[in-house]
Design a protein around this motif. Structure first.
Motif, PDB file in Angstrom:
ATOM      1  N   ALA A 167       0.836  -1.203   0.000  1.00  0.00           N
ATOM      2  CA  ALA A 167       0.000   0.000   0.000  1.00  0.00           C
ATOM      3  C   ALA A 167       0.869   1.251   0.000  1.00  0.00           C
ATOM      4  N   THR A 168       1.901   1.235   0.818  1.00  0.00           N
ATOM      5  CA  THR A 168       2.831   2.371   0.854  1.00  0.00           C
ATOM      6  C   THR A 168       3.529   2.530  -0.483  1.00  0.00           C
ATOM      7  N   LEU A 169       3.933   1.425  -1.062  1.00  0.00           N
ATOM      8  CA  LEU A 169       4.597   1.445  -2.362  1.00  0.00           C
ATOM      9  C   LEU A 169       3.694   2.059  -3.421  1.00  0.00           C
ATOM     10  N   ASN A 170       2.433   1.690  -3.425  1.00  0.00           N
ATOM     11  CA  ASN A 170       1.484   2.264  -4.388  1.00  0.00           C
ATOM     12  C   ASN A 170       1.331   3.767  -4.183  1.00  0.00           C
ATOM     13  N   GLU A 171       1.241   4.201  -2.932  1.00  0.00           N
ATOM     14  CA  GLU A 171       1.121   5.632  -2.643  1.00  0.00           C
ATOM     15  C   GLU A 171       2.354   6.398  -3.105  1.00  0.00           C
ATOM     16  N   LEU A 172       3.525   5.833  -2.854  1.00  0.00           N
ATOM     17  CA  LEU A 172       4.765   6.488  -3.266  1.00  0.00           C
ATOM     18  C   LEU A 172       4.859   6.577  -4.790  1.00  0.00           C
ATOM     19  N   ARG A 173       4.441   5.525  -5.467  1.00  0.00           N
ATOM     20  CA  ARG A 173       4.468   5.539  -6.937  1.00  0.00           C
ATOM     21  C   ARG A 173       3.539   6.608  -7.505  1.00  0.00           C
ATOM     22  N   VAL A 174       2.352   6.750  -6.906  1.00  0.00           N
ATOM     23  CA  VAL A 174       1.401   7.772  -7.360  1.00  0.00           C
ATOM     24  C   VAL A 174       1.985   9.163  -7.125  1.00  0.00           C
ATOM     25  N   GLU A 175       2.546   9.371  -5.939  1.00  0.00           N
ATOM     26  CA  GLU A 175       3.138  10.680  -5.646  1.00  0.00           C
ATOM     27  C   GLU A 175       4.301  10.984  -6.589  1.00  0.00           C
ATOM     28  N   HIS A 176       5.133   9.981  -6.856  1.00  0.00           N
ATOM     29  CA  HIS A 176       6.267  10.169  -7.769  1.00  0.00           C
ATOM     30  C   HIS A 176       5.769  10.533  -9.164  1.00  0.00           C
ATOM     31  N   ARG A 177       4.736   9.821  -9.637  1.00  0.00           N
ATOM     32  CA  ARG A 177       4.175  10.107 -10.957  1.00  0.00           C
ATOM     33  C   ARG A 177       3.601  11.524 -11.015  1.00  0.00           C
ATOM     34  N   ASP A 178       2.877  11.912  -9.968  1.00  0.00           N
ATOM     35  CA  ASP A 178       2.303  13.256  -9.922  1.00  0.00           C
ATOM     36  C   ASP A 178       3.389  14.333  -9.932  1.00  0.00           C
ATOM     37  N   LEU A 179       4.431  14.112  -9.139  1.00  0.00           N
ATOM     38  CA  LEU A 179       5.536  15.077  -9.119  1.00  0.00           C
ATOM     39  C   LEU A 179       6.214  15.154 -10.484  1.00  0.00           C
ATOM     40  N   ASN A 180       6.344  14.017 -11.135  1.00  0.00           N
ATOM     41  CA  ASN A 180       6.954  13.997 -12.463  1.00  0.00           C
ATOM     42  C   ASN A 180       6.140  14.848 -13.440  1.00  0.00           C
ATOM     43  N   LEU A 181       4.830  14.713 -13.388  1.00  0.00           N
ATOM     44  CA  LEU A 181       3.975  15.510 -14.273  1.00  0.00           C
ATOM     45  C   LEU A 181       4.106  17.010 -13.971  1.00  0.00           C
ATOM     46  N   ILE A 182       4.163  17.350 -12.695  1.00  0.00           N
ATOM     47  CA  ILE A 182       4.300  18.756 -12.307  1.00  0.00           C
ATOM     48  C   ILE A 182       5.634  19.319 -12.777  1.00  0.00           C
ATOM     49  N   VAL A 183       6.706  18.579 -12.560  1.00  0.00           N
ATOM     50  CA  VAL A 183       8.032  19.035 -12.978  1.00  0.00           C
ATOM     51  C   VAL A 183       8.087  19.191 -14.493  1.00  0.00           C
ATOM     52  N   GLU A 184       7.531  18.235 -15.214  1.00  0.00           N
ATOM     53  CA  GLU A 184       7.515  18.339 -16.676  1.00  0.00           C
ATOM     54  C   GLU A 184       6.753  19.582 -17.127  1.00  0.00           C
ATOM     55  N   HIS A 185       5.619  19.848 -16.510  1.00  0.00           N
ATOM     56  CA  HIS A 185       4.823  21.019 -16.872  1.00  0.00           C
ATOM     57  C   HIS A 185       5.572  22.313 -16.560  1.00  0.00           C
ATOM     58  N   LEU A 186       6.146  22.393 -15.378  1.00  0.00           N
ATOM     59  CA  LEU A 186       6.877  23.599 -14.994  1.00  0.00           C
ATOM     60  C   LEU A 186       8.113  23.807 -15.863  1.00  0.00           C
ATOM     61  N   SER A 187       8.762  22.725 -16.228  1.00  0.00           N
ATOM     62  CA  SER A 187       9.973  22.822 -17.043  1.00  0.00           C
ATOM     63  C   SER A 187       9.665  23.224 -18.485  1.00  0.00           C
ATOM     64  N   ALA A 188       8.455  22.937 -18.929  1.00  0.00           N
ATOM     65  CA  ALA A 188       8.087  23.223 -20.316  1.00  0.00           C
ATOM     66  C   ALA A 188       7.667  24.673 -20.521  1.00  0.00           C
ATOM     67  N   THR A 189       7.439  25.399 -19.439  1.00  0.00           N
ATOM     68  CA  THR A 189       7.000  26.787 -19.557  1.00  0.00           C
ATOM     69  C   THR A 189       8.066  27.710 -18.985  1.00  0.00           C
ATOM     70  N   PRO A 190       8.224  28.892 -19.588  1.00  0.00           N
ATOM     71  CA  PRO A 190       9.187  29.840 -19.024  1.00  0.00           C
ATOM     72  C   PRO A 190       8.715  30.283 -17.632  1.00  0.00           C
ATOM     73  N   ILE A 191       9.635  30.215 -16.676  1.00  0.00           N
ATOM     74  CA  ILE A 191       9.258  30.547 -15.302  1.00  0.00           C
ATOM     75  C   ILE A 191      10.272  31.504 -14.688  1.00  0.00           C
TER      76      ILE A 191
END
Length: 71
Positions: free
Chosen positions: A12-36
């Motif tokens: 259960a912890t592993l699944n939660e960590l994987r979801v959080e990692h995936r979400d962070l990856n999406l956020i980082v990709e989005h932030l990196s793709a736009t001028p900030i």
């Protein structure tokens, strides 16, 4: 040897960590793709460090759940 309850908790912890990692990856990709602004670079850096920390925890849990098999 882990008990069934420990295995279930770890999975259960592993699944939660994987979801959080995936979400962070999406956020980082989005932030990196736009001028900030410069101060947001620090945010991206912190998010990447958190992703790396999660990746380490995921790896540790996976190693705990999948015992080494000697041939």
């Amino acid at each position: 040897m882990l008990t069934e309850e420990e295995i279930n908790n770890a999975q259960a912890t592993l699944n939660e960590l994987r979801v959080e990692h995936r979400d962070l990856n999406l956020i980082v990709e989005h932030l990196s793709a736009t001028p900030i602004p410069e101060q947001d670079q620090l945010l991206i850096h912190r998010l990447k460090k958190r992703k790396l920390s999660l990746k380490d925890k995921i790896y540790q849990l996976e190693r705990m759940l999948v015992p080494d098999v000697r041939a």
